[in-house]
Design an enzyme around this catalytic site. Structure first.
Site, PDB file in Angstrom:
ATOM      1  N   HIS A 159       0.821  -1.232   0.000  1.00 21.50           N
ATOM      2  CA  HIS A 159       0.000   0.000   0.000  1.00 21.50           C
ATOM      3  C   HIS A 159       0.845   1.268   0.000  1.00 21.50           C
ATOM      4  CE1 HIS A 159      -3.723  -2.157   0.417  1.00 21.50           C
ATOM      5  NE2 HIS A 159      -3.341  -2.734   1.552  1.00 21.50           N
ATOM      6  N   ASP A 195      -2.486 -10.374  -2.684  1.00 18.18           N
ATOM      7  CA  ASP A 195      -3.079  -9.944  -1.411  1.00 18.18           C
ATOM      8  C   ASP A 195      -4.551  -9.596  -1.656  1.00 18.18           C
ATOM      9  OD1 ASP A 195      -2.036  -8.669   1.466  1.00 18.18           O
ATOM     10  OD2 ASP A 195      -3.774  -7.600   0.652  1.00 18.18           O
TER      11      ASP A 195
HETATM   12  C1  SS9 Z   1     -11.218  -2.706   6.637  1.00 18.67           C
HETATM   13  C2  SS9 Z   1     -10.158  -1.714   7.016  1.00 18.67           C
HETATM   14  C3  SS9 Z   1      -8.881  -2.107   6.414  1.00 18.67           C
HETATM   15  C4  SS9 Z   1      -6.511  -1.595   6.329  1.00 18.67           C
HETATM   16  C5  SS9 Z   1      -6.205  -2.923   5.779  1.00 18.67           C
HETATM   17  C6  SS9 Z   1      -4.805  -3.013   5.258  1.00 18.67           C
HETATM   18  C7  SS9 Z   1      -4.444  -4.377   4.807  1.00 18.67           C
HETATM   19  C8  SS9 Z   1      -3.062  -4.479   4.346  1.00 18.67           C
HETATM   20  N1  SS9 Z   1     -12.529  -2.394   7.139  1.00 18.67           N
HETATM   21  N2  SS9 Z   1      -7.775  -1.470   7.012  1.00 18.67           N
HETATM   22  S1  SS9 Z   1      -2.618  -5.985   3.563  1.00 18.67           S
HETATM   23 ZN    ZN Z   2      -4.195  -7.071   2.488  1.00 13.04          ZN
END
Ligand code: SS9
Ligand code: ZN
Length: 342
Positions: A159, A195
């Protein structure tokens, strides 16, 4: 298969993230990497080695120097203003506001981030540079002739973009490694992101480049984080036109639909004729993942690995997400053993 791993991942141990209107314990926790590490040993995947140190140069090949400098000093700036506890941003630029770096840390956190789920802690800088070194050490082994190497990275990276962090990610380990393949002489590199979440950072970094192809299978942005990127019509721009492929999939996606998208992504990457392959290996597509909505089961990860092996490319696996902590080891290592069997 060799695994690269560092205990320094434990230095990222955030207390809480803001999710669904509540401050809850971080899903992205040290135990994740420990369970994967234990599983690598349990199945006897191969030797586990420590990372070498590569310094800043390969990091600033994909991230902007001012962003990297911000990550390095953010916690100290926060601590001197607020005290010794995790830093979380709380406000961001709305459209048509001015992208001008504020002086105070609270403003800087908002300037460089895109969510309130990614705490900067006392150990963050050491953990994220170590995670990047894990990816770079593994990349160097693949560049030197290993068929495949597993970079057991934590924190994850996909990300994080050239100048922003979020989604538990600070430095984009997969992108840093892909760039290192290029800088080591590979003509073309493919990144495949499996992912559950769209790899918005990796896409941003390579969007206008024709030398790195980015393909991603993920929760549909109309329904799923990070919401504002990851649609099918994002195909790259300029030199990168046609070198980006998104497969947004709806909540409830199970193996059959997933396989159709994966086969298409792999065929697309095969046509690109890359010299090396980087897999952003998230296993938050698992049916019991606490923050995700796909329905893959543990044996499906063996099949993913076998299909990836079918590309017959030098392959670097970079650990990303997966929050069903008890099963993360089985699922991640299933991809690797499936690859080796394939
Ligand atoms: C979902 C909130 C998600 C971030 C998720 C990041 C995943 C990285 N309601 N928050 S692999
Ligand atoms: Zn993820």
């Amino acid at each position: 298969m060799i695994t690269i791993f560092s205990e320094d991942h434990r230095l990222q141990d955030g207390k809480a993230e803001l999710i669904d209107g509540k401050l809850v314990p971080c899903f992205e926790m040290p135990k994740r990497a420990e369970i994967v590490h234990a599983r690598v040993k349990e199945v006897g995947l191969g030797p586990i080695e420590a990372p070498r140190h590569f310094g800043r140069a390969p990091i600033v090949r994909v991230h902007k120097p001012d962003f990297v400098a911000f990550l390095e000093s953010a916690y100290d700036e926060w601590k001197s203003e607020h005290g010794d506890y995790d830093a979380l941003p709380l406000n961001w630029l709305a459209p048509r506001m001015r992208r001008k770096l504020p002086e105070r840390i609270d403003g800087k956190l908002g300037f460089y981030s895109f969510d309130a789920g990614t705490p900067i802690t006392a150990g963050t800088w050491r953990a994220i540079t170590s995670s990047a070194n894990v990816a770079l050490t593994a990349q160097a082994k693949v560049a030197n002739g290993e068929r495949a190497v597993f970079a057991l990275c934590r924190p994850p990276g996909h990300h994080a973009g050239s100048d922003f962090y979020g989604g538990y990610c600070f430095l984009n380990n997969a992108a840093i490694a892909a760039q290192a393949f290029r800088d080591g002489g590979a003509g073309k590199v493919a990144v495949l992101d499996v992912d559950y979440h769209h790899g918005n950072g990796t896409q941003e970094i390579f969007y206008d480049r024709g030398d790195v192809f980015f393909a991603s299978l993920h929760g549909h942005p109309a329904q799923e984080y990070p919401y504002f990127l990851g649609y099918e019509d994002e195909r790259g721009e300029g030199e990168g036109e046609g070198c980006n492929a998104n497969y947004p999939l709806r909540w409830g996606t199970g193996w059959d639909e997933y396989e159709t998208a994966l086969d298409d992504a792999l065929a697309t990457l095969r046509r690109f004729k890359p010299d090396a392959l980087v897999i952003s290996l998230g296993v938050d597509t698992f049916k019991d993942d606490p923050i995700s909505k796909f329905k893959l089961d543990s044996p499906d990860y063996l099949k993913i690995g076998r299909k990836i092996a079918g590309l017959k490319l030098p392959t670097l696996f970079v650990m990303e997400g997966g929050y069903a902590v008890e099963e993360i080891g089985i699922n991640a290592v299933n991809v690797l053993t499936g690859f080796e069997a394939g």
